[in-house]
Design a protein around this motif. Structure first.
Motif, mmCIF file in Angstrom:
data_model
loop_
_atom_site.group_PDB
_atom_site.id
_atom_site.type_symbol
_atom_site.label_atom_id
_atom_site.label_comp_id
_atom_site.label_asym_id
_atom_site.label_seq_id
_atom_site.Cartn_x
_atom_site.Cartn_y
_atom_site.Cartn_z
ATOM 1 N N SER A 1 0.857 -1.213 0.009
ATOM 2 C CA SER A 1 -0.112 -0.096 0.067
ATOM 3 C C SER A 1 0.983 1.266 0.067
ATOM 4 O O SER A 1 0.272 2.124 -0.601
ATOM 5 C CB SER A 1 -0.757 0.057 1.268
ATOM 6 N N ILE A 2 1.988 1.091 0.136
ATOM 7 C CA ILE A 2 2.932 2.375 0.674
ATOM 8 C C ILE A 2 3.300 3.049 -0.825
ATOM 9 O O ILE A 2 2.847 4.244 -1.251
ATOM 10 C CB ILE A 2 4.243 2.276 1.314
ATOM 11 N N PRO A 3 3.699 2.345 -1.891
ATOM 12 C CA PRO A 3 3.852 2.934 -3.128
ATOM 13 C C PRO A 3 2.502 3.045 -3.730
ATOM 14 O O PRO A 3 2.579 3.871 -4.479
ATOM 15 C CB PRO A 3 4.804 1.909 -3.942
ATOM 16 N N LEU B 1 -0.242 4.053 -2.523
ATOM 17 C CA LEU B 1 -0.883 5.317 -1.944
ATOM 18 C C LEU B 1 -0.176 6.593 -2.468
ATOM 19 O O LEU B 1 -0.645 7.519 -2.392
ATOM 20 C CB LEU B 1 -1.054 5.371 -0.618
ATOM 21 N N MET B 2 0.861 6.328 -3.128
ATOM 22 C CA MET B 2 1.589 7.196 -3.637
ATOM 23 C C MET B 2 1.653 7.578 -4.988
ATOM 24 O O MET B 2 2.214 8.701 -5.579
ATOM 25 C CB MET B 2 3.527 7.275 -3.428
ATOM 26 N N THR C 1 1.338 12.392 -1.735
ATOM 27 C CA THR C 1 1.666 10.655 -1.020
ATOM 28 C C THR C 1 1.224 10.686 0.241
ATOM 29 O O THR C 1 1.638 9.762 0.944
ATOM 30 C CB THR C 1 3.185 10.905 -1.122
ATOM 31 N N ALA D 1 0.235 7.457 2.244
ATOM 32 C CA ALA D 1 1.090 6.588 2.528
ATOM 33 C C ALA D 1 1.838 6.699 4.027
ATOM 34 O O ALA D 1 2.486 5.566 4.322
ATOM 35 C CB ALA D 1 2.409 6.572 1.441
ATOM 36 N N ILE E 1 3.263 3.682 6.573
ATOM 37 C CA ILE E 1 4.441 3.989 6.940
ATOM 38 C C ILE E 1 4.679 4.053 8.575
ATOM 39 O O ILE E 1 5.540 3.659 8.979
ATOM 40 C CB ILE E 1 4.952 5.211 6.340
#
Length: 721
Positions: free
Chosen positions: A512-514, A516-517, A536, A539, A543
């Motif tokens: 989900s981190i990249p 959501l970016m 971003t 994210a 994080i």
């Protein structure tokens, strides 16, 4: 004749009797009682490898790992990051963690996802049908981009029926007993408050988060930019009775912040001001931090929740995008509750939580356009869930979950859905200008720009968060030194946990981190806008969640090296030191580095507005003040807002100077200090004048105040006398 003694049955006879009872007799083994003197010795469990390590000073190895991680992140700090050495140091730290995990000295398997059977879940088809029918009627009436009493009422009924369709039956007798007990407690004269150590920690943590959010809120940041003018003009429209669904100024904005700010202006009496915007977005920042606690507790434990609450509450990234007074914080603020109810709903098989997840998705879609990736993310989450659980029953539940979340999100999204159908170009214009070549051609092959943007966004927490001064300290990591180090450790911990548990939530959070970016990554036409802290912002939820897991895992491994009160004291001491270091750097980043750079880059429209406000107090005429236009200087709409006249634009270009001659009243001209031509022209037009240089926040922000006294016999001239 003596019969021979029957031989004792053998093991083979016993097996024949058990396997073929029809052909062979079943041999019964009698119970044997042991003599009193014979006792079974207790089974002694082998000492765990972590416990054995207590005698080997493993605590010092943990401290070395922590210091190594901090040193690696410190080397990536501006102004001169040393990337190669940082990678070498981090590689060594990662090697130590993995090696000790393989030896059993470093525990990571701390959190488990225990699914519940979900008994007693409620779906009321009648309420669901009414919700859909009334929602369709409301959508039909959401015309001309306006909220009206009728379509709002129908929409509210649709939402209410949606909630009633899934909410469990209320136990009114229990509710009455609870209310009665609370009232009795309040009425008692010997009322006492008992605080546990955990409650004290929570209260102190909340106080720290509130301090970071509200300390010097009016001064940091100090000035508005043009985006604030657009927002405040929209808020002014709302207060004036224009209730839009989508606000079309400056390529379009979703509605949530406008109505939130209007409510703040009415409740706190702050009017059309920067403070109004700041209060609303700062409250949303606190809302996000609180839900980070619940989310951390759901995927970890109460300590993960507390650390997630603290880190997301004091860190520079969420604080800056909360304080700036724009919509940016709405992205993580509605993502955190959506993920919390999503995880909880799947674990507990709770239709109510899944419905709440959908509600927060629908609200978030009306907050900030980057949130549009969230519905797709939740679909991917359900796919990951099915990959890990392939039973038919789980597949049916995943289908139900998708339906419930999608339906709830759709009903909350209905007003904007109607606008999207009516005005698809306007709804998607801002996104298309970044993805495609509507405003300018792509500066290179799309796939190369995408991969470059992806890499720069992924390393943003550790390396550079972009160059946009409005909502960041340019070209520094998005996380502080402690946060970056713990995030790296948290990623390692998640990887090792997944090797042990195969918890589907771990790959979901990491993926989900990249994902959501993406709203920043797909800025193909303007790659210089990537990375950025606003697009971003979603994210930050995974994080800070992973960062909290890293901190909790580290402290857990320190705690198990000791026993008794010593264990708690040493762990608490290390935790306080780590969080204190983080708090100090984040404080300096927000109130020193960010504030100083913001003042340097922004235009001092508040000082110009204050000069006009003082002029009006003396002469009483707001229409006789002018700001002489000059390229790349102040936004004259902001001057009007700061002066107390939000709908007035004070711009006057030099070619229009002659229009002021007919005005006999006192006149005020604000002039850029570099605009000597305009100043000379005014001196020639008005030989009777007063001129002074107003000192700005910085010398480069100075401006010239040119005052023309009222003509003899004018109304204002007699008033001044």
């Amino acid at each position: 004749m003596t019969l021979p003694e029957k031989p004792e049955p053998s093991v083979l006879d016993y097996l024949k009797g058990r396997l073929f009872p029809r052909k062979n007799p079943v041999i019964q083994i009698p119970d044997v009682e042991l003599p009193p003197s014979e006792e079974i010795a207790p089974v002694i469990k082998p000492e765990s490898r972590v416990q054995k390590s207590r005698g080997h000073n493993f605590i010092w190895l943990l401290i070395i790992i922590l210091l190594t991680l901090l040193a690696g992140q410190k080397l990536l700090e501006p102004p001169y990051p040393i990337i190669s050495l940082a990678l070498i140091i981090w590689g060594g730290a990662a090697g130590l963690v993995i090696l000790n995990w393989l030896r059993g000295n470093f525990e990571t398997n701390l959190y488990t996802c225990k699914d519940e059977d979900g008994e007693g879940q409620v779906i009321r088809p009648w309420f669901l049908t009414v919700s859909l029918c009334v929602g369709i009627a409301a959508t039909i009436l959401f015309t001309r981009n306006r909220f009206t009493p009728i379509n709002l009422s129908l929409w509210a009924v649709s939402i209410l029926c949606l909630i009633l369709a899934f909410i469990p039956g209320l136990k009114w007798n229990r509710i009455r007993r609870d209310i009665h007990r609370i009232l009795e407690g309040i009425s008692r004269t010997d009322f006492r408050i008992h605080l546990s150590p955990w409650s004290i920690v929570w209260v102190l943590s909340l106080a720290l988060v509130l301090f970071f959010h509200f300390y010097r809120l009016e001064q940091v940041p100090l000035e508005m930019i043009s985006d604030h003018a657009e927002k405040l003009l929209d808020v002014n429209d709302v207060l004036g009775g224009k209730y839009s669904i989508f606000f079309i100024r400056n390529t379009g904005r979703e509605a949530f912040q406008m109505y939130l700010s209007a409510a703040v202006a009415l409740f706190f009496k702050t009017g059309i001001s920067f403070t109004t915007l700041k209060i609303g977005t700062t409250m949303m920042g606190i809302f996000m931090a609180v839900y980070m606690y619940f989310l951390g507790k759901e995927v970890g434990n109460k300590w993960v929740g507390l650390f997630a609450f603290l880190l997301s509450g004091i860190s520079y990234w969420p604080n800056v995008i909360s304080r700036i007074g724009l919509r940016f914080i709405l992205y993580p603020a509605f993502l955190a509750p959506a993920l919390y109810h999503f995880f909880k709903g799947i674990r507990r098989k709770s239709y109510l939580d899944l419905m709440l997840a959908g509600i927060f998705v629908g609200i978030g879609l009306q907050g900030y356009s980057p949130y549009r990736v969230v519905p797709v993310l939740l679909v991917i989450g359900l796919v990951l869930y099915l990959v890990h659980f392939k039973q038919t029953q789980r597949q049916v539940f995943a289908g139900n979950a998708l339906f419930i979340i999608g339906l709830a999100a759709l009903i909350l999204f209905l007003p904007l859905l109607r606008y999207m159908l009516d005005q698809p170009e306007m709804f998607s214009y801002r996104t298309l200008t970044r993805i495609g070549s509507i405003e300018q051609p792509l500066p290179g092959p799309a796939w190369q720009i995408f991969l470059s943007n992806l890499w720069r966004a992924i390393v943003m927490p550790f390396y550079k968060n972009g160059s946009i001064w409005v909502h960041s300290v340019p070209n520094r990591p998005a996380l502080d030194v402690v946060g970056g180090a713990l995030f790296f450790l948290g990623l390692l911990v998640c990887f090792l946990r997944y090797k042990e548990q195969k918890d589907w939530r771990i790959p979901f959070m990491m993926f989900s981190i990249p994902f959501l970016m993406l709203p920043s990554i797909v800025s193909l036409a303007f790659p210089e806008e990537n990375p950025c802290l606003n697009r971003t912002a979603g994210a930050m939820v995974p994080i800070f969640l992973i960062t909290a897991m890293g901190l909790d895992t580290l402290l857990h491994n320190i705690r198990i090296q000791f026993s008794g009160i010593k264990s708690s004291l040493i762990t608490a001491l290390v935790g306080v030191i780590i969080l204190s270091l983080s708090a100090v750097q984040n404080f300096n980043l927000v109130f020193d580095a960010y504030n100083a750079n913001y003042i340097f880059e922004s235009r001092n429209t508040s000082q110009v507005g204050q000069v006009i406000r003082d002029f009006v107090e003396i002469y009483g005429d707001p229409d006789s003040a002018y700001v002489v236009g000059y390229p790349h200087w102040v936004d004259t709409r902001l001057v009007g807002i700061n002066a107390g006249y939000p709908t007035k634009d004070y711009a006057l270009w030099p070619e229009k100077f002659d229009s002021t001659l007919a005005n006999p009243n006192a006149k005020l001209f604000i002039i850029n200090q570099k605009d000597t031509d305009s100043l000379m022209k005014l001196r020639q037009m008005y030989p009777d004048y007063f001129e002074t240089r107003f000192r700005g926040w910085l010398e480069a922000k100075d401006f010239v105040v040119f005052l023309v006294p009222p003509a003899v016999g004018s109304r204002l001239e007699s008033t001044v006398k």
